[in-house]
Design a protein around this motif. Sequence first.
Motif, PDB file in Angstrom:
ATOM      1  N   LEU A   4       0.878  -1.317  -0.006  1.00 39.71           N
ATOM      2  CA  LEU A   4      -0.036  -0.048   0.290  1.00 39.71           C
ATOM      3  C   LEU A   4       0.802   1.326  -0.015  1.00 39.71           C
ATOM      4  CD1 LEU A   4      -2.676   1.280   0.140  1.00 39.71           C
ATOM      5  CD2 LEU A   4      -2.712   1.084   2.615  1.00 39.71           C
ATOM      6  N   ASP A   5       1.749   1.270   0.837  1.00 42.44           N
ATOM      7  CA  ASP A   5       2.679   2.395   1.060  1.00 42.44           C
ATOM      8  C   ASP A   5       3.282   2.895  -0.466  1.00 42.44           C
ATOM      9  OD1 ASP A   5       2.240   2.898   3.772  1.00 42.44           O
ATOM     10  OD2 ASP A   5       3.857   1.816   4.202  1.00 42.44           O
ATOM     11  N   GLU A   6       3.806   1.989  -1.250  1.00 42.16           N
ATOM     12  CA  GLU A   6       4.292   2.076  -2.504  1.00 42.16           C
ATOM     13  C   GLU A   6       3.220   2.714  -3.650  1.00 42.16           C
ATOM     14  OE1 GLU A   6       6.062  -1.505  -3.559  1.00 42.16           O
ATOM     15  OE2 GLU A   6       7.648  -1.547  -2.251  1.00 42.16           O
ATOM     16  N   LEU A   7       1.848   2.032  -3.545  1.00 39.25           N
ATOM     17  CA  LEU A   7       1.033   2.470  -4.275  1.00 39.25           C
ATOM     18  C   LEU A   7       0.530   4.038  -4.123  1.00 39.25           C
ATOM     19  CD1 LEU A   7      -1.051  -0.728  -4.379  1.00 39.25           C
ATOM     20  CD2 LEU A   7       0.478  -0.095  -6.230  1.00 39.25           C
ATOM     21  N   LEU A   8       0.566   4.233  -2.673  1.00 38.87           N
ATOM     22  CA  LEU A   8       0.038   5.743  -2.252  1.00 38.87           C
ATOM     23  C   LEU A   8       1.130   6.728  -2.615  1.00 38.87           C
ATOM     24  CD1 LEU A   8      -1.471   4.805   1.339  1.00 38.87           C
ATOM     25  CD2 LEU A   8      -2.679   5.559  -0.665  1.00 38.87           C
ATOM     26  N   GLU A   9       2.685   6.399  -2.709  1.00 36.36           N
ATOM     27  CA  GLU A   9       3.422   7.061  -3.063  1.00 36.36           C
ATOM     28  C   GLU A   9       3.513   7.455  -4.537  1.00 36.36           C
ATOM     29  OE1 GLU A   9       8.339   7.777  -2.618  1.00 36.36           O
ATOM     30  OE2 GLU A   9       7.411   6.130  -1.800  1.00 36.36           O
ATOM     31  N   ALA A  10       3.223   6.309  -5.390  1.00 33.95           N
ATOM     32  CA  ALA A  10       3.254   6.573  -6.795  1.00 33.95           C
ATOM     33  C   ALA A  10       2.000   7.490  -7.205  1.00 33.95           C
ATOM     34  CB  ALA A  10       3.296   5.162  -7.363  1.00 33.95           C
ATOM     35  N   ALA A  11       0.900   7.088  -6.348  1.00 33.29           N
ATOM     36  CA  ALA A  11      -0.355   7.875  -6.809  1.00 33.29           C
ATOM     37  C   ALA A  11      -0.194   9.244  -6.440  1.00 33.29           C
ATOM     38  CB  ALA A  11      -1.596   7.324  -5.873  1.00 33.29           C
ATOM     39  N   ALA A  12       0.310   9.862  -5.311  1.00 30.64           N
ATOM     40  CA  ALA A  12       0.520  11.015  -5.119  1.00 30.64           C
ATOM     41  C   ALA A  12       1.441  11.762  -6.040  1.00 30.64           C
ATOM     42  CB  ALA A  12       1.330  11.128  -3.623  1.00 30.64           C
ATOM     43  N   GLN A  13       2.266  10.905  -6.698  1.00 30.84           N
ATOM     44  CA  GLN A  13       3.139  11.741  -7.720  1.00 30.84           C
ATOM     45  C   GLN A  13       2.722  11.536  -9.047  1.00 30.84           C
ATOM     46  OE1 GLN A  13       6.750   9.171  -7.364  1.00 30.84           O
ATOM     47  NE2 GLN A  13       7.527  10.062  -5.481  1.00 30.84           N
ATOM     48  N   GLY A  14       1.406  11.134  -9.076  1.00 36.18           N
ATOM     49  CA  GLY A  14       0.871  11.026 -10.367  1.00 36.18           C
ATOM     50  C   GLY A  14       1.003  10.012 -11.272  1.00 36.18           C
ATOM     51  N   LYS A  15       1.510   9.039 -10.535  1.00 39.87           N
ATOM     52  CA  LYS A  15       2.035   7.822 -11.408  1.00 39.87           C
ATOM     53  C   LYS A  15       0.798   6.544 -11.063  1.00 39.87           C
ATOM     54  CE  LYS A  15       6.702   9.027 -11.555  1.00 39.87           C
ATOM     55  NZ  LYS A  15       8.133   8.593 -11.079  1.00 39.87           N
ATOM     56  N   GLY A  16      -0.342   7.056 -10.989  1.00 40.81           N
ATOM     57  CA  GLY A  16      -1.433   5.851 -10.458  1.00 40.81           C
ATOM     58  C   GLY A  16      -1.632   4.662 -11.565  1.00 40.81           C
ATOM     59  N   LYS A  17      -2.189   3.602 -11.024  1.00 43.76           N
ATOM     60  CA  LYS A  17      -2.340   2.361 -11.951  1.00 43.76           C
ATOM     61  C   LYS A  17      -3.902   2.635 -12.520  1.00 43.76           C
ATOM     62  CE  LYS A  17       1.398   0.222 -10.576  1.00 43.76           C
ATOM     63  NZ  LYS A  17       2.465  -0.307 -11.648  1.00 43.76           N
ATOM     64  N   PRO A  18      -4.145   2.185 -13.881  1.00 45.93           N
ATOM     65  CA  PRO A  18      -5.689   2.335 -14.342  1.00 45.93           C
ATOM     66  C   PRO A  18      -6.385   1.701 -13.397  1.00 45.93           C
ATOM     67  CG  PRO A  18      -4.106   1.014 -15.831  1.00 45.93           C
ATOM     68  CD  PRO A  18      -3.282   1.611 -14.671  1.00 45.93           C
ATOM     69  N   VAL A  19      -6.061   0.496 -12.944  1.00 51.64           N
ATOM     70  CA  VAL A  19      -6.948  -0.635 -12.125  1.00 51.64           C
ATOM     71  C   VAL A  19      -6.339  -0.932 -10.824  1.00 51.64           C
ATOM     72  CG1 VAL A  19      -6.623  -2.536 -13.626  1.00 51.64           C
ATOM     73  CG2 VAL A  19      -8.581  -2.421 -12.094  1.00 51.64           C
ATOM     74  N   TYR A  20      -6.904  -1.152  -9.814  1.00 54.91           N
ATOM     75  CA  TYR A  20      -6.522  -1.642  -8.461  1.00 54.91           C
ATOM     76  C   TYR A  20      -7.592  -2.557  -7.944  1.00 54.91           C
ATOM     77  CZ  TYR A  20      -3.666   2.792  -8.236  1.00 54.91           C
ATOM     78  OH  TYR A  20      -2.734   3.763  -8.390  1.00 54.91           O
ATOM     79  N   LEU A  21      -7.104  -3.697  -7.531  1.00 59.32           N
ATOM     80  CA  LEU A  21      -8.039  -4.714  -6.759  1.00 59.32           C
ATOM     81  C   LEU A  21      -7.452  -4.773  -5.428  1.00 59.32           C
ATOM     82  CD1 LEU A  21     -10.164  -6.925  -6.724  1.00 59.32           C
ATOM     83  CD2 LEU A  21      -8.525  -8.554  -7.621  1.00 59.32           C
ATOM     84  N   VAL A  22      -8.144  -4.451  -4.333  1.00 58.30           N
ATOM     85  CA  VAL A  22      -8.083  -4.449  -3.138  1.00 58.30           C
ATOM     86  C   VAL A  22      -9.015  -5.574  -2.379  1.00 58.30           C
ATOM     87  CG1 VAL A  22      -7.805  -3.166  -0.906  1.00 58.30           C
ATOM     88  CG2 VAL A  22      -7.760  -2.023  -2.949  1.00 58.30           C
ATOM     89  N   GLU A  23      -8.171  -6.744  -1.696  1.00 57.65           N
ATOM     90  CA  GLU A  23      -8.915  -7.733  -1.567  1.00 57.65           C
ATOM     91  C   GLU A  23      -8.654  -7.866   0.074  1.00 57.65           C
ATOM     92  OE1 GLU A  23      -9.753 -11.591  -3.996  1.00 57.65           O
ATOM     93  OE2 GLU A  23      -7.657 -11.052  -4.034  1.00 57.65           O
ATOM     94  N   GLY A  24      -9.510  -8.514   0.924  1.00 55.08           N
ATOM     95  CA  GLY A  24      -9.296  -8.704   2.380  1.00 55.08           C
ATOM     96  C   GLY A  24     -10.310  -8.269   3.106  1.00 55.08           C
ATOM     97  N   ASP A  25     -10.157  -8.369   4.540  1.00 56.41           N
ATOM     98  CA  ASP A  25     -11.194  -7.862   5.382  1.00 56.41           C
ATOM     99  C   ASP A  25     -11.775  -6.594   5.127  1.00 56.41           C
ATOM    100  OD1 ASP A  25     -10.731  -9.947   7.455  1.00 56.41           O
ATOM    101  OD2 ASP A  25      -8.796  -9.039   7.903  1.00 56.41           O
ATOM    102  N   GLU A  26     -13.325  -6.581   5.310  1.00 60.61           N
ATOM    103  CA  GLU A  26     -14.013  -5.342   4.670  1.00 60.61           C
ATOM    104  C   GLU A  26     -13.310  -4.020   5.309  1.00 60.61           C
ATOM    105  OE1 GLU A  26     -18.494  -3.768   4.877  1.00 60.61           O
ATOM    106  OE2 GLU A  26     -17.834  -5.176   6.238  1.00 60.61           O
ATOM    107  N   PHE A  27     -13.296  -3.922   6.644  1.00 60.08           N
ATOM    108  CA  PHE A  27     -12.752  -2.437   6.930  1.00 60.08           C
ATOM    109  C   PHE A  27     -11.394  -2.137   6.575  1.00 60.08           C
ATOM    110  CE2 PHE A  27     -10.393  -0.141  10.302  1.00 60.08           C
ATOM    111  CZ  PHE A  27     -11.216   0.743  10.559  1.00 60.08           C
ATOM    112  N   LEU A  28     -10.261  -3.344   6.398  1.00 59.56           N
ATOM    113  CA  LEU A  28      -9.232  -2.803   6.123  1.00 59.56           C
ATOM    114  C   LEU A  28      -8.995  -2.614   4.579  1.00 59.56           C
ATOM    115  CD1 LEU A  28      -7.089  -5.593   7.866  1.00 59.56           C
ATOM    116  CD2 LEU A  28      -7.324  -3.138   8.517  1.00 59.56           C
ATOM    117  N   ALA A  29     -10.073  -3.527   3.667  1.00 60.27           N
ATOM    118  CA  ALA A  29      -9.580  -3.185   2.298  1.00 60.27           C
ATOM    119  C   ALA A  29     -10.493  -1.731   1.884  1.00 60.27           C
ATOM    120  CB  ALA A  29     -10.769  -4.297   1.723  1.00 60.27           C
TER     121      ALA A  29
END
Length: 446
Positions: A4-29
């Motif tokens: 997550l930290d790597e993805l957040l840093e890239a997103a903040a720099q304008g390098k976001g991915k076209p699609v993300y899939l977040v799986e897991g516990d409802e609250f955390l996901a």
Amino acid sequence: MAELDELLEAAAQGKGKPVYLVEGDEFLARGAARELAEALVPEKDRALNLISLDASAGAREVTSNVMTVAMFAAPKAVVVEGADAFAEEVDAGRELARARELWQGKRQRDAARRLLKLVRGAGWGAADLAFGARGAPAAAKWRKEIGAAPDESDRAWLQELSAWAEEQRLSAPPEDLEVLVKAVERGLPPRTHLILVAESLPPKHALVRLASEKGAHLRRRAERRGRGIEALDISELTAEALRPHGKKLARDAELELKQRLGDDLRLIATELEKLALHAGERALISRADVEAVVAPVREEEFFALAEAVGEGDLGRALQLFHDELRRKANATAVALPFLGGVAGSVRRALADHARYSALPAARGARELRYDEFQRSVFPEVEAELSGKGQKVPNPYVAYLGYRRARRKPRAHWRRALVLCAEADAALKSGADQRLLVERLLTEVCA
């Protein structure tokens, strides 16, 4: 698997991915999806360029929102919750629970669409969702056709949902997952991002493949590395909640927190915020802080107690009693609820004895395996309870009752019920609560 930290840093720099899939516990996901969306879309643009949908809207509706170019030249994110609904085979119980949550959250259309999609394979419509109404499918029919059945407590909201869906002339959304898949494969509009949130999708599902090939696949789950609540790993959740406050949670404080709250991650996160404020200038949150701030609301001790009594596990039963005494420090507030838990377990054991002794398939000299029980005994149990208008248990729960019924004679449970009645009278006559409950558990679990 992405972090997550790597993805957040890239997103903040304008390098976001076209699609993300977040799986897991409802609250955390959900929390991770929200962080990603906020990192991708600047705050000033979120009113128009940050869209939240439930997967029950259907793949075509999701595709329409994703492929519509943003009104302003700014990043756009579409967050789709409950993407498990896009799986070919869904967990019916989980889908029913999700619909209940949506309805209670005043998201009527999403709740109705989700349920209509769930029952479409059985050929049911809005009128068939009125559980408990005349002519509507009974619990046994739900279990047979859908794979899970509502509880009696679901009658009111399901009947309201059914009437609302009929009034709105709602039907199940079209499948058409291929429309969404092809849209992502062709490419989303510039600076547009699709964030899918699911508890779990099959490894070979098309959305999992898309996320792996064209975006990022993230898992957010609190692992349980054992049977008891102490084995629940909340370290990641704790770190996220306390990092902004510059605090940490002591080891014994973490255990006390889990003992008081169970595995409700949303509630744990809320209480961690309170604890951070209560600790003031101290960097370490202690067990004393937890005892002072967090009210014990966990109820699963009583489910575990019923299991311990049924299995004759005296050590576990006593441990549960002593843990509850330690948390509440008041034997009077613990003894009567525990007595009720023991008596309920004893009554269930007697009912199981009566039921399985009357079924020829369950009376054999050899204890049946679970698959054998499902095939030869459970259909008779289901028919009996449905005929009486009673709730049909999960097959595995019924199997555990069958196994317990074989381990001790019926006379033992009759005597145990008498002991419960005697203990109740003694408690109300001023007997020592702790000694009385300990003696009762010893005799019933013998």
